[in-house]
Design a protein around this motif. Sequence first.
Motif, mmCIF file in Angstrom:
data_model
loop_
_atom_site.group_PDB
_atom_site.id
_atom_site.type_symbol
_atom_site.label_atom_id
_atom_site.label_comp_id
_atom_site.label_asym_id
_atom_site.label_seq_id
_atom_site.Cartn_x
_atom_site.Cartn_y
_atom_site.Cartn_z
ATOM 1 N N CYS A 44 -4.253 7.769 5.731
ATOM 2 C CA CYS A 44 -3.765 7.055 4.540
ATOM 3 C C CYS A 44 -4.857 6.111 4.034
ATOM 4 C CB CYS A 44 -2.505 6.266 4.862
ATOM 5 S SG CYS A 44 -1.146 7.274 5.481
ATOM 6 N N ARG A 45 -5.377 6.357 2.848
ATOM 7 C CA ARG A 45 -6.407 5.493 2.258
ATOM 8 C C ARG A 45 -5.792 4.265 1.603
ATOM 9 N NH1 ARG A 45 -10.224 8.963 -1.344
ATOM 10 N NH2 ARG A 45 -11.237 6.943 -1.488
ATOM 11 N N THR A 46 -4.511 4.345 1.304
ATOM 12 C CA THR A 46 -3.767 3.219 0.743
ATOM 13 C C THR A 46 -2.421 3.166 1.457
ATOM 14 O OG1 THR A 46 -2.735 4.589 -0.965
ATOM 15 C CG2 THR A 46 -4.826 3.519 -1.546
ATOM 16 N N PRO A 47 -1.684 2.069 1.332
ATOM 17 C CA PRO A 47 -0.340 2.035 1.930
ATOM 18 C C PRO A 47 0.536 3.125 1.323
ATOM 19 C CG PRO A 47 -1.050 -0.167 1.321
ATOM 20 C CD PRO A 47 -2.059 0.784 0.747
ATOM 21 N N VAL A 48 1.419 3.701 2.150
ATOM 22 C CA VAL A 48 2.266 4.819 1.725
ATOM 23 C C VAL A 48 3.726 4.481 1.969
ATOM 24 C CG1 VAL A 48 2.863 7.235 2.172
ATOM 25 C CG2 VAL A 48 0.471 6.519 2.236
ATOM 26 N N HIS A 49 4.553 4.744 0.953
ATOM 27 C CA HIS A 49 6.004 4.617 1.126
ATOM 28 C C HIS A 49 6.669 5.881 0.621
ATOM 29 C CE1 HIS A 49 10.075 3.045 1.186
ATOM 30 N NE2 HIS A 49 10.222 3.591 -0.004
ATOM 31 N N VAL A 50 7.334 6.569 1.522
ATOM 32 C CA VAL A 50 8.213 7.667 1.136
ATOM 33 C C VAL A 50 9.579 7.207 1.595
ATOM 34 C CG1 VAL A 50 8.816 10.077 1.437
ATOM 35 C CG2 VAL A 50 6.418 9.403 1.368
ATOM 36 N N GLY A 51 10.402 6.853 0.633
ATOM 37 C CA GLY A 51 11.673 6.216 0.938
ATOM 38 C C GLY A 51 12.671 7.109 1.620
ATOM 39 N N GLY A 52 13.484 6.461 2.400
ATOM 40 C CA GLY A 52 14.554 7.155 3.089
ATOM 41 C C GLY A 52 15.810 6.311 3.040
ATOM 42 N N ALA A 53 16.913 6.916 3.377
ATOM 43 C CA ALA A 53 18.175 6.187 3.434
ATOM 44 C C ALA A 53 18.401 5.753 4.868
ATOM 45 C CB ALA A 53 19.316 7.080 2.965
ATOM 46 N N GLY A 54 19.065 4.665 5.034
ATOM 47 C CA GLY A 54 19.337 4.238 6.396
ATOM 48 C C GLY A 54 19.879 2.829 6.440
ATOM 49 N N ASP A 55 20.297 2.453 7.613
ATOM 50 C CA ASP A 55 20.847 1.124 7.847
ATOM 51 C C ASP A 55 19.851 0.284 8.625
ATOM 52 O OD1 ASP A 55 23.240 1.780 6.581
ATOM 53 O OD2 ASP A 55 24.052 2.655 8.410
#
Length: 160
Positions: free
Chosen positions: A17-28
Amino acid sequence: MARDTAVRLQLTGTLVCRTPVHVGGAGDDPDTDLPVARDGKDRCYLPGTSLTGALRDWCRAAFAEPTDTLWGFQKGDDGHASYVTVDDVYVPDAALVPEVRDGVGIDRVTGAAATGLKYDRAVLPRGTELPDFAVTAEVPADLVDKERKIATEKAAESGK
């Protein structure tokens, strides 16, 4: 209907990862409003479908040749599915140290921060290594034959 595959190409390696990565998910997750994606076995991962678009755009920028033939396209009633498959990439537990970032919702009318819309989201930090990255292209026989013909014609034109 199965495809008549003539050539299977596979690229494997470690994705960094050359930059921060967010792949969203559902959860508690009690620590963040928007956690990272997890599969049915509670493993953190980046879906191959999320990586496919970025890889396709990179190929378009990196290569002079049109990429639609390999990556697929849809134009009216014409088109075909991609011959390229990008596997999901799992984040090893040892590398899973997500950072929590703050964010604010923006009021679409004023363009300023909206009242009461602060949120947190988890990101994989820059430098996170994701081993076992794999991309597979299964190229059909008719496409291979077409490319060979084009390459042969180009070679003949250049006197080689």
